[in-house]
Design a protein around this motif. Structure first.
Motif, PDB file in Angstrom:
ATOM      1  N   HIS A   1       0.800  -1.195  -0.037  1.00  0.00           N
ATOM      2  CA  HIS A   1      -0.040  -0.002  -0.233  1.00  0.00           C
ATOM      3  C   HIS A   1       0.880   1.322   0.199  1.00  0.00           C
ATOM      4  O   HIS A   1       0.438   2.193  -0.557  1.00  0.00           O
ATOM      5  CB  HIS A   1      -0.994  -0.199   1.114  1.00  0.00           C
ATOM      6  N   VAL A   2       2.086   1.270   0.621  1.00  0.00           N
ATOM      7  CA  VAL A   2       3.030   2.340   0.801  1.00  0.00           C
ATOM      8  C   VAL A   2       3.386   2.379  -0.583  1.00  0.00           C
ATOM      9  O   VAL A   2       3.711   3.646  -1.293  1.00  0.00           O
ATOM     10  CB  VAL A   2       4.017   2.217   1.745  1.00  0.00           C
ATOM     11  N   ARG A   3       3.971   1.420  -1.225  1.00  0.00           N
ATOM     12  CA  ARG A   3       4.543   1.426  -2.503  1.00  0.00           C
ATOM     13  C   ARG A   3       3.594   2.098  -3.581  1.00  0.00           C
ATOM     14  O   ARG A   3       4.123   2.874  -4.765  1.00  0.00           O
ATOM     15  CB  ARG A   3       4.942   0.227  -2.945  1.00  0.00           C
ATOM     16  N   ALA A   4       2.266   1.765  -3.424  1.00  0.00           N
ATOM     17  CA  ALA A   4       1.396   2.232  -4.380  1.00  0.00           C
ATOM     18  C   ALA A   4       0.855   3.674  -4.218  1.00  0.00           C
ATOM     19  O   ALA A   4      -0.049   4.170  -5.019  1.00  0.00           O
ATOM     20  CB  ALA A   4       0.076   1.383  -4.328  1.00  0.00           C
ATOM     21  N   ARG A   5       1.344   4.699  -3.260  1.00  0.00           N
ATOM     22  CA  ARG A   5       0.919   5.784  -2.927  1.00  0.00           C
ATOM     23  C   ARG A   5       1.537   6.755  -3.877  1.00  0.00           C
ATOM     24  O   ARG A   5       2.611   6.612  -4.644  1.00  0.00           O
ATOM     25  CB  ARG A   5       1.439   6.362  -1.599  1.00  0.00           C
ATOM     26  N   ASP A   6       0.615   7.474  -4.708  1.00  0.00           N
ATOM     27  CA  ASP A   6       0.850   8.550  -5.639  1.00  0.00           C
ATOM     28  C   ASP A   6       2.108   9.340  -5.323  1.00  0.00           C
ATOM     29  O   ASP A   6       2.115   9.835  -4.061  1.00  0.00           O
ATOM     30  CB  ASP A   6      -0.210   9.393  -5.886  1.00  0.00           C
ATOM     31  N   GLY A   7       3.126   9.271  -6.312  1.00  0.00           N
ATOM     32  CA  GLY A   7       4.542  10.223  -5.960  1.00  0.00           C
ATOM     33  C   GLY A   7       5.326   9.688  -5.107  1.00  0.00           C
ATOM     34  O   GLY A   7       6.443  10.224  -4.981  1.00  0.00           O
ATOM     35  N   TRP A   8       5.236   7.963  -4.851  1.00  0.00           N
ATOM     36  CA  TRP A   8       6.090   7.819  -3.632  1.00  0.00           C
ATOM     37  C   TRP A   8       7.206   6.762  -4.377  1.00  0.00           C
ATOM     38  O   TRP A   8       7.964   6.368  -3.852  1.00  0.00           O
ATOM     39  CB  TRP A   8       5.498   6.942  -2.666  1.00  0.00           C
ATOM     40  N   GLN A   9       6.922   6.669  -5.598  1.00  0.00           N
ATOM     41  CA  GLN A   9       7.964   5.478  -6.268  1.00  0.00           C
ATOM     42  C   GLN A   9       9.484   5.824  -6.333  1.00  0.00           C
ATOM     43  O   GLN A   9      10.195   5.156  -6.535  1.00  0.00           O
ATOM     44  CB  GLN A   9       7.449   5.509  -7.974  1.00  0.00           C
ATOM     45  N   ASP A  10       9.515   7.148  -6.306  1.00  0.00           N
ATOM     46  CA  ASP A  10      11.189   7.496  -6.437  1.00  0.00           C
ATOM     47  C   ASP A  10      11.707   7.927  -4.908  1.00  0.00           C
ATOM     48  O   ASP A  10      12.941   8.080  -4.507  1.00  0.00           O
ATOM     49  CB  ASP A  10      11.341   8.761  -7.055  1.00  0.00           C
ATOM     50  N   VAL A  11      10.961   7.428  -3.795  1.00  0.00           N
ATOM     51  CA  VAL A  11      11.424   7.592  -2.602  1.00  0.00           C
ATOM     52  C   VAL A  11      12.455   6.486  -2.306  1.00  0.00           C
ATOM     53  O   VAL A  11      12.197   5.358  -2.560  1.00  0.00           O
ATOM     54  CB  VAL A  11      10.185   7.433  -1.414  1.00  0.00           C
TER      55      VAL A  11
END
Length: 267
Positions: free
Chosen positions: A215-225
């Motif tokens: 669910h964390v990976r799927a958050r909008d805009g979080w892919q490059d964290v």
């Protein structure tokens, strides 16, 4: 052997006083526990479960004839009020920092005449904290850490968790929220702010429900964290770190340190 000093019949509304009294060898005083108690595991088999976190079985608690009821947090104010109005002695603590946890453990030990055992345990615990901090000080870098206590709304680390992150070798990315004593003041208003702070490690401990890294990976805009990109998303169960007692100071800290050491060894 349990001394005759202090309250002989105690109800524990949260897990940490139960764990502490067992560690002190004073478990025979406990006549009722929280239904969320898992430390020590045998307490669930030995003691009646009489409360949740926000409420409890008032009639059942009264029937146990406790000389003292122990709880934690302003969030138990309503439950405490019901028990006080039922004529019981109630002690609610509000420890938030590592030092406040140690202080609360000392106070509880003094209530049951177990000061010497408490001081021996605290001394050993502080010694281990110093060892961990010394080991982490030799690292070339420290991970930036986002600790998520709840996902909707997102709530960042409470003070003792933030401090344990520091002892374990990491840096909390929301230090300004950690010093806020109320959970409502640690709510992250902007869902993109954790991503902007670029944590290297994300630790989820969702107050009793399973952490879902997908669910964390799927958050909008979080892919490059960095933590998401390198799959550094981990769970520490709330019973190990969100109870302000022995568990957080031992197992919770050890788990954080292992996660950060692994990150340091395998960037």
């Amino acid at each position: 052997m349990t001394s005759s000093f202090g309250p002989r019949r105690i109800v524990c509304l949260t897990e940490e006083p139960t764990e502490w009294l067992y560690l002190l060898g004073e478990e025979s005083r406990i006549v009722g526990i929280s239904g969320y108690t898992v430390r020590p595991r045998r307490a669930r088999d030995e003691k009646p479960r009489v409360s949740a976190f926000l409420d409890g079985k008032i009639d059942k608690i009264v029937a146990l004839e406790p000389e003292l009821v122990i709880g934690f947090s302003d969030m138990q104010a309503v439950l405490a009020d019901k028990l006080i109005r039922a004529g019981l002695n109630v002690w609610i603590t509000n420890q938030r920092s590592v030092e406040e946890i140690f202080g609360t453990l000392r106070m509880m030990a003094s209530l049951v005449g177990a000061n010497d055992k408490a001081e021996a345990w605290i001394t050993a615990c502080r010694g281990r904290h110093a060892q961990i901090a010394a080991a982490a000080s030799a690292w070339k870098r420290r991970p930036r850490v986002y600790f998520e206590e709840w996902d909707s709304p997102m709530i960042s680390a409470i003070q003792w968790v933030s401090e344990l992150i520091g002892i374990a070798g990491g840096d909390d990315v929301f230090p300004e929220l950690a010093v806020q004593r109320m959970g409502r003041d640690r709510v992250i208003q902007d869902a993109m702010e954790p991503a902007r702070r670029a944590p290297d490690v994300i630790v989820g401990s969702w107050c009793g429900k399973k952490f879902r890294p997908e669910h964390v990976r799927a958050r909008d805009g979080w892919q490059d964290v960095p933590a998401v990109r390198l799959d550094r998303l981990h769970e520490i169960k709330s019973c190990d770190i969100l109870q302000p007692g022995p568990a957080a100071l031992t197992d919770g800290l050890e788990q954080l340190h292992r996660l950060f050491a692994d990150w340091n060894d395998h960037p």
